[in-house]
Every structure is written in structure tokens, then in C-alpha cells.
Motif scaffolding. Structure first.
Motif, short mmCIF file in Angstrom:
data_model
loop_
_atom_site.label_atom_id
_atom_site.label_comp_id
_atom_site.label_asym_id
_atom_site.label_seq_id
_atom_site.Cartn_x
_atom_site.Cartn_y
_atom_site.Cartn_z
N ASP A 172 0.83 -0.94 -0.08
CA ASP A 172 -0.06 0.13 0.08
C ASP A 172 0.78 1.11 -0.09
O ASP A 172 0.72 2.20 -0.83
N GLU A 173 1.74 1.23 0.78
CA GLU A 173 2.74 2.51 0.99
C GLU A 173 3.47 2.62 -0.36
O GLU A 173 3.58 3.70 -0.92
N VAL A 204 2.75 1.51 -3.51
CA VAL A 204 1.64 1.83 -4.42
C VAL A 204 1.51 3.41 -4.15
O VAL A 204 1.40 4.01 -5.16
N GLU A 205 1.14 3.86 -2.96
CA GLU A 205 0.81 5.38 -2.76
C GLU A 205 1.95 6.20 -3.26
O GLU A 205 1.68 7.34 -3.77
N LEU A 206 3.34 5.74 -2.76
CA LEU A 206 4.23 6.52 -3.15
C LEU A 206 4.62 6.51 -4.79
O LEU A 206 5.05 7.79 -5.44
N ARG A 232 1.97 6.35 -6.89
CA ARG A 232 1.22 7.20 -7.47
C ARG A 232 1.56 8.64 -7.10
O ARG A 232 1.42 9.53 -8.13
N LYS A 233 2.00 8.89 -6.14
CA LYS A 233 2.44 10.45 -5.85
C LYS A 233 3.56 10.90 -6.65
O LYS A 233 3.48 11.78 -7.35
N ASP A 259 2.16 11.23 -10.04
CA ASP A 259 1.40 12.44 -10.16
C ASP A 259 2.33 13.72 -10.38
O ASP A 259 2.10 14.68 -11.04
N LYS A 319 -8.33 9.22 -10.24
CA LYS A 319 -7.83 8.62 -8.89
C LYS A 319 -8.43 7.16 -9.37
O LYS A 319 -8.90 6.64 -10.06
N HIS A 320 -7.60 6.77 -8.10
CA HIS A 320 -7.92 4.91 -8.11
C HIS A 320 -9.38 4.68 -7.81
O HIS A 320 -9.88 3.54 -8.26
#
Length: 420
Positions: free
Chosen positions: A66-67, A69-71, A73-74, A77, A210-211
Motif C-alpha cells: 500500500d505504501e 503503491v501510494e508512493l 502514484r504520488k 502524479d 484517481k484509483h
């Protein structure tokens, strides 16, 4: 007996279905029972410990994924925003350069109009007027139909006009070619702007996704989605090359405009210089013809005066001859009368000698007067012939003055060489 007893039994078993009786269950010892229970308990404990370990690892992996994936994605972006900024910057540079190209195209078109106006003026004004002057001067007559300074300067002016037309025509072709190249540059920049605009829209749409957004889809095909085969350096070089090419064409156009300014200015100076040379030659020729015409008119007046005097002289001589005929007749008559004297009276006395001398002198004087009369009459004929020739020459000069001073100079007043 035994064989006969067994045969019917065998035949009877074939006609009936058989039932298999299972063997009796195995018998285990009590020790085996305790060992089996202990094994089962140990297996349950091991499986529970394994499940707890897997559960903990799953939680760790899930949190890590999760971390990550979020990183990712950021980071994606952020890179999308950076990419959008890059596109905006390049788009701004291209638009700025395109604006310069548009301005240069308009400037070149203005210069092309100037060149066309100049060519049109030279063709319909200066060249026509110069040719008219040359044709008009062909109408000179007599000795005035000569190759003078005016004719040479007119022909030189025509050569200057034609040479200027050739240079301006070549400059117009160069301007046309430069405009075509600038428009070609604009075409490639427009395509680049259009592509970058589409990419900016795509990346803006992607940055807004967004997801949890609707209309997301999973791709199940076999073709790779990362179809890009152009490196970032190539992408940057493509835009840079377009901008550099546009800048180069702009510099070429500016140099061409500067050259055109110099060319038009030099052409105007050359045309004006030759224009003044022709006008100066006309003025000198007109003054020369006027001077010669004035001298001829004075000579004509003097010739007429001399002819009138000579005519009066001839009249006086003729009158004198006519009067002298009476003296000759008187002397002849006296001699004839005295020739009738009789005898010794017919002598050469002083009267006879005087009469003979008088007749001789009369003959001599009359011959002189007749000779002078012939000379005067011949001179009068020459004077009258000279008078006629002078009148013809004056008419020739008058015709030349009309052509040069009235016709040609009036035409040349409409010749206009101004800075286009």
C-alpha cells in the motif's frame, strides 16, 4: 466322486452375483493411539503458528505494498505535473517563436508589396517615359538626327531601369522563397503545438484520475501499453530543432529585408542620379540648340540685310549701265557724225582723240560694271541659297527644340522615383 461334486458348485457361482466381504479393521495398540493423538495436536499447533506467521507477513506485505503503491502514484502524479510544466514551457516557447515568424511573414509581405510597387512604377512609368523620349527624338530631322549626349544618357538610363528591374525581380523571388520557408516552419510548429496540446489534455486527464474514479478499465491484451519508442532527449531535441530552425529563418528574413532596403535605396539613388544626368544633358543640349538657333537667326537677319543691300546695289548697277548706254551712244554718234567730215577735215584732232579715248574708257568702265553686276548677282544667288539653308536649319533646330524642350521634358516631369 470329488470331481463330480465340485462341478455343479462352480457352475452355480457363475450364475449368481458375488458379494465382497471387507476384511476386518486393523487393530492398533494403545501406544499407537496416544502417539497419533499427540501427532495430531502437534500438527494443529504447527499449522496455527504457520497461519499466524503468514497472517503477520501478509499484513506487513499489504502495508508495504500500500505504501509503495501510494508512493508510486504520488511520484507519477508529480512527474505528470512536471511533464505538464515542461509541455507548457515548450508550448510557450514555440508560440513565442511562432509569433515572431508570423510578424516576419507579414513584414516580408509588406516588402514584397514595396518591390512590386517599385517594379510596376518602373515598368509603367519610368521605362515607358524613357522609351517615349527615345522614340520622339527619332523624329529629329536633318543634321540634328545625331547620336548626342542626350541619346547616350537616355540609353544608359534605360539600361539602369532594366538592370534595376532584374535586381528587384530577383529580390522578389528571394522574398517569395523566404516566405515559403517561414510558412513551412510555421506548419511544423503548428503540428508540434497541436501534438503537445493533445498530450497536455491527456496528461491533465490522467492527473485528474484517481484509483476510485469511474470508467477505469483493466487491459487484458497482449500488446504492451508502453508504446513510446522516443527518448526524452529526442523529444526535447525535436522542439529545440524546430525553434532553432524558426530562429534561423527569422534571421534570414531580417537580413533579406535589410538587403531589400539597401537595394531599393541604392536603386532609387542610381535612378535619380541617371535621371538628373539625362535632364542635365537635355538642358545642355537645349541651350546649345538655342544658342545655335539664335546665331542662325542673327546670321539669317544679316543675310537678309546683305541680300537687300546687294539687291539695291544690283539695281543701282543696272541703272548705271542703263545710264551709261546714253553716254556710249552719244560718243558713238559724235564719232559717226565726225566721220562724215570732208577732205582734210577728217583728221585726228583733239576732239577725235578725246572721243576715241572716251569710247574706250566707256567700254572699259561698262565691262567693269557688268563684271561687278555679274559678281553681285552671283553673290545674291549664294546669299539667297544660304538664306534658304539657314531657314531650313532654323526649322530643324526649332523641331529639335520642340522635341527636346516641349515633348521630352514635359514627359520627364511625370517620371517619379520615390522611396517605396
Amino acid at each position: 466322486m470329488s470331481l463330480s461334486k465340485h462341478s455343479p458348485i462352480h457352475t452355480q457361482l457363475k450364475s449368481k452375483s458375488l458379494v465382497v466381504i471387507p476384511p476386518p479393521p486393523a487393530r492398533y495398540t494403545l501406544t499407537e493411539w496416544h502417539l497419533n493423538n499427540a501427532y495430531r495436536e502437534r500438527c494443529c499447533l504447527d499449522q496455527q503458528q504457520l497461519a499466524d506467521s503468514i497472517t503477520a507477513e501478509c499484513e506487513r506485505i499489504k502495508d508495504e505494498v500500500d505504501e509503495r503503491v501510494e508512493l508510486n502514484r504520488k511520484d507519477t502524479d508529480r512527474k505528470l505535473e512536471e511533464r505538464k510544466l515542461d509541455i507548457e514551457f515548450n508550448t510557450g516557447e514555440i508560440k513565442k517563436q511562432r509569433k515572431e515568424v508570423c510578424i516576419e511573414v507579414d513584414n516580408l509581405k509588406t516588402y514584397m508589396e514595396r518591390i512590386k510597387d517599385c517594379l510596376e512604377s518602373l515598368k509603367k512609368n519610368a521605362q515607358v517615359m524613357c522609351q517615349k523620349c527615345i522614340i520622339l527624338r527619332e523624329q529629329r530631322i536633318g543634321i540634328d538626327l545625331c547620336c548626342d549626349d542626350v541619346e547616350m544618357e537616355l540609353k544608359k538610363e534605360l539600361q539602369v531601369i532594366e538592370g534595376t528591374q532584374k535586381m528587384l525581380g530577383k529580390a522578389l523571388q528571394q522574398a517569395n522563397e523566404q516566405v515559403r520557408r517561414l510558412k513551412s516552419t510555421m506548419y511544423f510548429m503548428d503540428r508540434d503545438l497541436e501534438d503537445k496540446g493533445n498530450v497536455y489534455k491527456i496528461d491533465t486527464h490522467n492527473s485528474n484520475l484517481k484509483h476510485t474514479s469511474m470508467n477505469l478499465s483493466l487491459y487484458h491484451g497482449f500488446t504492451p501499453l508502453n508504446r513510446g519508442n522516443i527518448t526524452l532527449e529526442e523529444w526535447e531535441d525535436f522542439t529545440r530543432v524546430n525553434i532553432e530552425k524558426a530562429s534561423k529563418e527569422i534571421n534570414s528574413a531580417r537580413q533579406l529585408r535589410a538587403y531589400t532596403d539597401i537595394l531599393i535605396r541604392q536603386a532609387i539613388d542610381d535612378l535619380l542620379s541617371q535621371f538628373h544626368c539625362v535632364n542635365g544633358a537635355f538642358k545642355r543640349r537645349i541651350e546649345e540648340i538655342k544658342e545655335i538657333k539664335t546665331k542662325m537667326e542673327i546670321e539669317h537677319a544679316e543675310i537678309m540685310r546683305r541680300a537687300n543691300e546687294l539687291t539695291r546695289t544690283i539695281t543701282d548697277l543696272e541703272k548705271s549701265l542703263s545710264e551709261k548706254e546714253g553716254y556710249v551712244a552719244l560718243a558713238h554718234t559724235r564719232l559717226g557724225n565726225r566721220a562724215q567730215r570732208p577732205g582734210m577735215e577728217l583728221c585726228k584732232d583733239m576732239v577725235e582723240i578725246s572721243l576715241v579715248n572716251e569710247v574706250g574708257e566707256l567700254r572699259t568702265n561698262l565691262a567693269r560694271v557688268q563684271h561687278m553686276l555679274a559678281e553681285a548677282q552671283a553673290s545674291l544667288r549664294y546669299l539667297l541659297k544660304t538664306q534658304i539653308q539657314l531657314e531650313e536649319d532654323i526649322n530643324v533646330k526649332t523641331n529639335s527644340l520642340k522635341i527636346d524642350e516641349v515633348d521630352c521634358m514635359t514627359i520627364r516631369q511625370s517620371m517619379d522615383y520615390h522611396a517605396f
